[in-house]
Design an enzyme around this catalytic site. Sequence first.
Site, PDB file in Angstrom:
ATOM      1  N   ARG A 148       1.004  -1.522  -0.042  1.00  0.00           N
ATOM      2  CA  ARG A 148      -0.027  -0.326   0.142  1.00  0.00           C
ATOM      3  C   ARG A 148       0.777   1.452  -0.338  1.00  0.00           C
ATOM      4  NH1 ARG A 148      -4.984  -2.382   0.168  1.00  0.00           N
ATOM      5  NH2 ARG A 148      -5.462  -4.043   1.133  1.00  0.00           N
ATOM      6  N   ASP A 149       0.988   2.218  -0.753  1.00  0.00           N
ATOM      7  CA  ASP A 149       0.934   3.410  -1.084  1.00  0.00           C
ATOM      8  C   ASP A 149       0.967   3.994   0.520  1.00  0.00           C
ATOM      9  OD1 ASP A 149       1.515   5.834  -3.494  1.00  0.00           O
ATOM     10  OD2 ASP A 149       1.911   6.174  -1.706  1.00  0.00           O
ATOM     11  N   ASN A 169       4.686   6.134 -14.137  1.00  0.00           N
ATOM     12  CA  ASN A 169       5.864   7.089 -14.456  1.00  0.00           C
ATOM     13  C   ASN A 169       6.643   7.428 -14.526  1.00  0.00           C
ATOM     14  OD1 ASN A 169       3.447   9.368 -13.320  1.00  0.00           O
ATOM     15  ND2 ASN A 169       4.020   9.026 -11.410  1.00  0.00           N
ATOM     16  N   VAL A 174       9.819   8.548  -7.105  1.00  0.00           N
ATOM     17  CA  VAL A 174      10.689   7.323  -6.405  1.00  0.00           C
ATOM     18  C   VAL A 174      11.331   6.278  -8.042  1.00  0.00           C
ATOM     19  CG1 VAL A 174      10.833   4.928  -5.286  1.00  0.00           C
ATOM     20  CG2 VAL A 174      10.018   6.321  -4.184  1.00  0.00           C
ATOM     21  N   HIS A 227       7.012   1.844 -10.950  1.00  0.00           N
ATOM     22  CA  HIS A 227       6.278   0.947 -10.080  1.00  0.00           C
ATOM     23  C   HIS A 227       4.616   1.505 -10.871  1.00  0.00           C
ATOM     24  CE1 HIS A 227       7.594   4.885  -8.733  1.00  0.00           C
ATOM     25  NE2 HIS A 227       5.976   5.318  -8.607  1.00  0.00           N
ATOM     26  N   HIS A 253       1.502   2.362 -10.682  1.00  0.00           N
ATOM     27  CA  HIS A 253      -0.008   2.821  -9.495  1.00  0.00           C
ATOM     28  C   HIS A 253      -1.570   1.992  -8.810  1.00  0.00           C
ATOM     29  CE1 HIS A 253       1.942   6.547  -7.609  1.00  0.00           C
ATOM     30  NE2 HIS A 253       2.364   5.972  -8.980  1.00  0.00           N
TER      31      HIS A 253
HETATM   32  P1  5GP Z   1       5.718   8.098  -8.142  1.00  0.00           P
HETATM   33  O1  5GP Z   1       5.691   9.602  -7.746  1.00  0.00           O
HETATM   34  O2  5GP Z   1       7.622   8.068  -7.539  1.00  0.00           O
HETATM   35  O3  5GP Z   1       5.079   7.272  -9.797  1.00  0.00           O
HETATM   36  O4  5GP Z   1       4.966   7.564  -6.925  1.00  0.00           O
HETATM   37  C1  5GP Z   1       5.657   6.644  -5.498  1.00  0.00           C
HETATM   38  C2  5GP Z   1       4.985   6.586  -4.351  1.00  0.00           C
HETATM   39  O5  5GP Z   1       5.407   6.445  -3.709  1.00  0.00           O
HETATM   40  C3  5GP Z   1       3.915   7.879  -4.039  1.00  0.00           C
HETATM   41  O6  5GP Z   1       3.216   7.923  -3.988  1.00  0.00           O
HETATM   42  C4  5GP Z   1       4.884   7.684  -2.195  1.00  0.00           C
HETATM   43  O7  5GP Z   1       3.585   8.180  -1.618  1.00  0.00           O
HETATM   44  C5  5GP Z   1       5.380   6.409  -2.403  1.00  0.00           C
HETATM   45  N1  5GP Z   1       5.798   6.481  -1.714  1.00  0.00           N
HETATM   46  C6  5GP Z   1       7.271   7.016  -0.916  1.00  0.00           C
HETATM   47  N2  5GP Z   1       8.032   6.186  -0.289  1.00  0.00           N
HETATM   48  C7  5GP Z   1       7.268   5.204   0.197  1.00  0.00           C
HETATM   49  C8  5GP Z   1       7.409   4.099   1.392  1.00  0.00           C
HETATM   50  O8  5GP Z   1       8.705   4.000   2.373  1.00  0.00           O
HETATM   51  N3  5GP Z   1       6.911   3.339   1.560  1.00  0.00           N
HETATM   52  C9  5GP Z   1       5.910   2.919   0.344  1.00  0.00           C
HETATM   53  N4  5GP Z   1       4.956   1.822   1.397  1.00  0.00           N
HETATM   54  N5  5GP Z   1       4.993   4.197  -0.319  1.00  0.00           N
HETATM   55  C10 5GP Z   1       6.452   4.853  -0.592  1.00  0.00           C
END
Ligand code: 5GP
Length: 113
Positions: free
Chosen positions: A28-29, A86, A95, A99, A101
Amino acid sequence: MDCIFCRIVAGEIPAEIVYQDELATAFRDIRPQAPVHILIVPNQHLVSIGDILPEHNDLLGRMFAVANQLATQEGVAETGYRLVTNRGEQSGQSVYHLHLHLLGGRWMRWPPG
Ligand code: 5GP
Ligand code: ZN
């Protein structure tokens, strides 16, 4: 290794893991943008969809099958959901470990319909 998602996959930092097999992990995010917000990641470190080659066919197939299975499990398969990935700065990627979403449980646009 200072990649946060590699560390989650390895169990080195806590996350609410909802699925794991030899290729992929889902959790989970930490800052959910919808009632259902799950991240599906490859266990191996790939930066983004931009790293994908034909040799990753099995992995990508698995990630989509896991998304499908989790959508059913979370009760959003019928109401509908969004899968997002992304790649790079202007997309908002924060990150740098590939991944998907899985977002569901609310209308993704307003007004609905
Ligand atoms: P991005 O913006 O790279 O597409 O998505 C990265 C996602 O990773 C974001 O929605 C953020 O909330 C989530 N995220 C970042 N750090 C962590 C973490 O330590 N644990 C979890 N479960 N989610 C994370
Ligand atoms: Zn990583």
